[in-house]
Design an enzyme around this catalytic site. Sequence first.
Site, mmCIF file in Angstrom:
data_model
loop_
_atom_site.group_PDB
_atom_site.id
_atom_site.type_symbol
_atom_site.label_atom_id
_atom_site.label_comp_id
_atom_site.label_asym_id
_atom_site.label_seq_id
_atom_site.Cartn_x
_atom_site.Cartn_y
_atom_site.Cartn_z
ATOM 1 N N SER A 126 -106.196 82.294 39.637
ATOM 2 C CA SER A 126 -106.779 82.083 40.967
ATOM 3 C C SER A 126 -105.761 81.441 41.898
ATOM 4 C CB SER A 126 -107.969 81.136 40.903
ATOM 5 O OG SER A 126 -108.943 81.617 40.061
ATOM 6 N N HIS A 147 -107.630 89.945 39.958
ATOM 7 C CA HIS A 147 -108.427 88.731 40.168
ATOM 8 C C HIS A 147 -109.907 89.081 40.308
ATOM 9 C CE1 HIS A 147 -109.454 84.988 42.715
ATOM 10 N NE2 HIS A 147 -109.400 84.655 41.450
ATOM 11 N N GLU A 159 -109.535 91.684 43.254
ATOM 12 C CA GLU A 159 -108.302 91.675 44.039
ATOM 13 C C GLU A 159 -107.185 92.200 43.143
ATOM 14 O OE1 GLU A 159 -108.747 88.112 47.272
ATOM 15 O OE2 GLU A 159 -108.223 87.515 45.248
HETATM 16 P P1 NAD Z 1 -112.606 78.907 30.600
HETATM 17 O O1 NAD Z 1 -112.121 77.514 30.370
HETATM 18 O O2 NAD Z 1 -114.071 79.146 30.672
HETATM 19 O O3 NAD Z 1 -112.022 79.849 29.428
HETATM 20 C C1 NAD Z 1 -110.697 79.853 29.031
HETATM 21 C C2 NAD Z 1 -110.636 80.400 27.601
HETATM 22 O O4 NAD Z 1 -109.276 80.636 27.264
HETATM 23 C C3 NAD Z 1 -111.195 79.445 26.551
HETATM 24 O O5 NAD Z 1 -112.151 80.115 25.750
HETATM 25 C C4 NAD Z 1 -109.970 79.055 25.723
HETATM 26 O O6 NAD Z 1 -110.273 78.836 24.345
HETATM 27 C C5 NAD Z 1 -109.089 80.273 25.892
HETATM 28 N N1 NAD Z 1 -107.674 80.038 25.672
HETATM 29 C C6 NAD Z 1 -106.920 78.977 26.056
HETATM 30 N N2 NAD Z 1 -105.636 79.159 25.657
HETATM 31 C C7 NAD Z 1 -105.572 80.363 25.032
HETATM 32 C C8 NAD Z 1 -104.516 81.111 24.425
HETATM 33 N N3 NAD Z 1 -103.283 80.650 24.388
HETATM 34 N N4 NAD Z 1 -104.832 82.298 23.881
HETATM 35 C C9 NAD Z 1 -106.089 82.762 23.907
HETATM 36 N N5 NAD Z 1 -107.129 82.099 24.475
HETATM 37 C C10 NAD Z 1 -106.872 80.919 25.036
HETATM 38 O O7 NAD Z 1 -111.862 79.413 31.916
HETATM 39 P P2 NAD Z 1 -112.387 80.474 33.000
HETATM 40 O O8 NAD Z 1 -113.234 79.761 33.995
HETATM 41 O O9 NAD Z 1 -112.907 81.673 32.305
HETATM 42 O O10 NAD Z 1 -111.015 80.816 33.761
HETATM 43 C C11 NAD Z 1 -110.035 81.622 33.160
HETATM 44 C C12 NAD Z 1 -109.039 82.069 34.217
HETATM 45 O O11 NAD Z 1 -109.739 82.771 35.243
HETATM 46 C C13 NAD Z 1 -108.307 80.943 34.923
HETATM 47 O O12 NAD Z 1 -107.004 81.371 35.220
HETATM 48 C C14 NAD Z 1 -109.105 80.753 36.206
HETATM 49 O O13 NAD Z 1 -108.324 80.189 37.252
HETATM 50 C C15 NAD Z 1 -109.468 82.183 36.517
HETATM 51 N N6 NAD Z 1 -110.657 82.359 37.368
HETATM 52 C C16 NAD Z 1 -111.769 81.607 37.152
HETATM 53 C C17 NAD Z 1 -112.893 81.815 37.945
HETATM 54 C C18 NAD Z 1 -114.159 81.015 37.715
HETATM 55 O O14 NAD Z 1 -115.033 81.016 38.602
HETATM 56 N N7 NAD Z 1 -114.335 80.370 36.563
HETATM 57 C C19 NAD Z 1 -112.872 82.798 38.943
HETATM 58 C C20 NAD Z 1 -111.725 83.586 39.110
HETATM 59 C C21 NAD Z 1 -110.620 83.354 38.310
#
Ligand code: NAD
Length: 516
Positions: A126, A147, A159
């Site tokens: 993000s 994205h 995106e």
């Molecule tokens: P989250 O914390 O819910 O999930 C992250 C997952 O990644 C966890 O299950 C963790 O165990 C796993 N993980 C961590 N390191 C790892 C590795 N080395 N190999 C494999 N798995 C691994 O996070 P999220 O909210 O799903 O966000 C994930 C990404 O998406 C981030 O970059 C965030 O900025 C982006 N994002 C989030 C949102 C949102 O609203 N939550 C929206 C758009 C983009």
Amino acid sequence: MANDTSLQSFNKIGVVGMGTMGRGIAQLTAEAGLNVVLFDVHAEATREAVTYISTRWQRQVEKGRMTEDQRQQNGQRLIQATELTDLANCDVVIEAVAEKLALKQSLFRELEGIVGSQTVLATNTSSFSVTEIASACHLPERVIGLHFFNPVPLMKIIEVIPGLRTAADVLARALTLGKMMGHFTAQTTDTPGFLVNHAGRAFSTEALRIIGEGATDPATIDRIMVDQGGFRMGPFMLLDLIGLDVSHAVMESIYQQFYQEPRCRPSPLTRQRLAANLLGRKTHEGFYRYGDSGVEVPPEPAIADAPPRPVWVSQEDLCAALALETLVEKAGWPLEKGATPSEQALCLLTPLGEDATHCAHRQGLNARQCVAIDTFAGLDKRRSLMVTPITDAAVAQAAQALLHHDGTPVSTLNDSTGFVLQRMVACIVNIGAEIAQQRIAAPATIDRAVELGLGYPLGPLRLGDHYGGERVLTILNNLQSATGDPRYRASLWLKRRVMLGVDLTTDEGLNYGEQQ
Ligand code: NAD
């Protein structure tokens, strides 16, 4: 990367990180008819993701939105991986691990040693630059941003962000994949906040600025934005929903990445509130309190009756004056038609991007008998009035009673340059115009992406056209001259189109490099 059209088909998509986003991306991918390999560093998270997705599909079958056959087919497309090496045969790997630059870079480096040279590596970051994530790879041309928005299946936009070194065929494949998933693909440049999060800067920062100036309170702003502006949710309700821990970080990050661009400037108010743990819903208190029965919205102040008195309406803006005179007549209050008001008249002013004090002073009126009314969005749904610091209490009360005569809700503000809706709209349009000016995305893409990604009633350029580019420019110019703040300097995109008398969606016919 090879420019082979056969690469436009996909056999297997890998998704790494099975949190909130990874689960949604995996679900959407399988629903698009593609095999998807799910991996998380915690094996338990992968199992939980499969259960979570399967439960959602089961519910859809129960609601008649999916057939049993489709559910089974989708289920067969989910492949659980236990090692990262299980992603070896994927055509595209989408990472959705935690938002840490070093983690994303090391994951992609490791993946490069596992997948084939034609595999696209996509990041769901993000806030980081796609180019910077790619810089850690041997083949940065294979890296792209995809994205997604939360919740992924419902937010129908992706995106697509090529980094500076991303190959053209990688972009083409990413766009194809996005379209196969059935979402709108918004191609944007690799700039802070990309398109949607950049476009969303005005909504919360300007609302915070309005309360920071003491013009009104959060609930009043939210009511005005919903009732007058047609937004689904007001800015403070939204801040509470997202959580200040997330929103404050995004506001600071985008502002700093743009080298302190004043249009995106955050508010000191959120830093303080963060320190107090007033995060919003998640801590049961933010701009609102959250009890067992949900959000506790403070009631609107009651409006007392007042006896009719003569009303004089400023004729500076003839359309606005006509609307107000019609209202006065419907209420049965006497109208004064003279060029100047009598001493006992209630004077109604209709400023655009100006405060009540300045508007009264400029017209040589006695501020004690003046009240400003916002006619920017008409007078149908909610009416906003603004008093000068010395408006007589009886005059303010009369104005409230007059505006409320038919039961329409009324919001009363302290003097503020541009009411609430005017300045909120002007800032939203201005940032949208600047996104177009910087060629971050094409005008039609900007509007559609904001409508889908932020749920605004209209995208920023269409919003400007709806209210009139010239009026929006006047509001910005007046705000800038009253406050001296470069935050309100109008984008060249807006100025040029107003000067030429064309819509804000008017493109210059130059190539954005978009492959739509
Ligand atoms: P989250 O914390 O819910 O999930 C992250 C997952 O990644 C966890 O299950 C963790 O165990 C796993 N993980 C961590 N390191 C790892 C590795 N080395 N190999 C494999 N798995 C691994 O996070 P999220 O909210 O799903 O966000 C994930 C990404 O998406 C981030 O970059 C965030 O900025 C982006 N994002 C989030 C949102 C949102 O609203 N939550 C929206 C758009 C983009």
